[in-house]
Write a protein that holds these residues in place. Structure first.
Motif, PDB file in Angstrom:
ATOM      1  N   ILE A  89      -4.963   1.931  -3.640  1.00 25.65           N
ATOM      2  CA  ILE A  89      -4.118   2.757  -2.771  1.00 25.65           C
ATOM      3  C   ILE A  89      -4.952   3.845  -2.074  1.00 25.65           C
ATOM      4  O   ILE A  89      -4.808   4.084  -0.882  1.00 25.65           O
TER       5      ILE A  89
ATOM      6  N   GLU B  78       0.847  -1.187   0.000  1.00 21.67           N
ATOM      7  CA  GLU B  78       0.000   0.000   0.000  1.00 21.67           C
ATOM      8  C   GLU B  78       0.892   1.250   0.000  1.00 21.67           C
ATOM      9  O   GLU B  78       1.140   1.870   1.027  1.00 21.67           O
ATOM     10  N   ARG B  79       1.396   1.567  -1.193  1.00 22.40           N
ATOM     11  CA  ARG B  79       2.250   2.751  -1.372  1.00 22.40           C
ATOM     12  C   ARG B  79       1.959   3.333  -2.751  1.00 22.40           C
ATOM     13  O   ARG B  79       1.688   2.597  -3.702  1.00 22.40           O
ATOM     14  N   PRO B  80       2.051   4.647  -2.898  1.00 27.05           N
ATOM     15  CA  PRO B  80       1.797   5.266  -4.205  1.00 27.05           C
ATOM     16  C   PRO B  80       2.670   4.695  -5.330  1.00 27.05           C
ATOM     17  O   PRO B  80       2.212   4.586  -6.467  1.00 27.05           O
ATOM     18  N   GLU B  81       3.901   4.318  -5.021  1.00 26.18           N
ATOM     19  CA  GLU B  81       4.799   3.771  -6.050  1.00 26.18           C
ATOM     20  C   GLU B  81       4.278   2.458  -6.630  1.00 26.18           C
ATOM     21  O   GLU B  81       4.715   2.018  -7.701  1.00 26.18           O
ATOM     22  N   SER B  82       3.367   1.814  -5.921  1.00 30.17           N
ATOM     23  CA  SER B  82       2.823   0.542  -6.398  1.00 30.17           C
ATOM     24  C   SER B  82       1.994   0.701  -7.663  1.00 30.17           C
ATOM     25  O   SER B  82       1.860  -0.243  -8.441  1.00 30.17           O
TER      26      SER B  82
END
Length: 132
Positions: free
Chosen positions: A48, A9-13
């Motif tokens: 996210i 659960e991270r924006p980069e995902s």
């Protein structure tokens, strides 16, 4: 062919999920890859933004279609919104609805859900198959 990958659960995902999709679909027509990449971005962004969980992305390809599933482990119901032109978000499921051949939501027995979509893959015509 079926490939699955988990994302934190991270924006980069969101970027990582798009990259995963393009790698899995390497060799598919450019237009199909671009459409899948956009729709994966929308589903990953929803995971996210609207959940507090990691998510899994599963991509299955047959000769007739590509099916992409985004599974999160949070409660909540995906909702198609009707944003105003000035709203900066809220269009994700509308984009999926407009570009996918079909899509839906499957609720998981324990908790969570899978939002999926399919994209039709044009089969080669019979003359092309015979010429090969």
């Amino acid at each position: 062919m079926r490939e699955k990958r988990s994302f934190p659960e991270r924006p980069e995902s969101v970027t990582a999920a798009r990259r995963f999709a393009t790698e899995v679909l390497q060799g598919a027509p450019t237009q199909i890859i671009a459409t899948v990449e956009l729709l994966v971005s929308e589903l990953a962004t929803n995971c996210i933004r609207h959940t507090d969980s990691a998510f899994d992305l599963t991509i299955a390809k047959t000769t007739r279609e590509i099916r992409v599933e985004a599974t999160d482990y949070a409660v909540g119901e995906p909702t198609m919104r009707s944003p105003k032109p000035t709203d900066t978000n809220g269009r994700g499921l509308r984009i999926v609805d407009a570009l996918a051949s079909s899509w839906g939501v499957e609720h998981r027995p324990s908790h969570g859900k899978t939002v999926w979509f399919t994209i039709a893959v044009q089969a080669p015509d019979r003359a092309t198959q015979l010429a090969s």
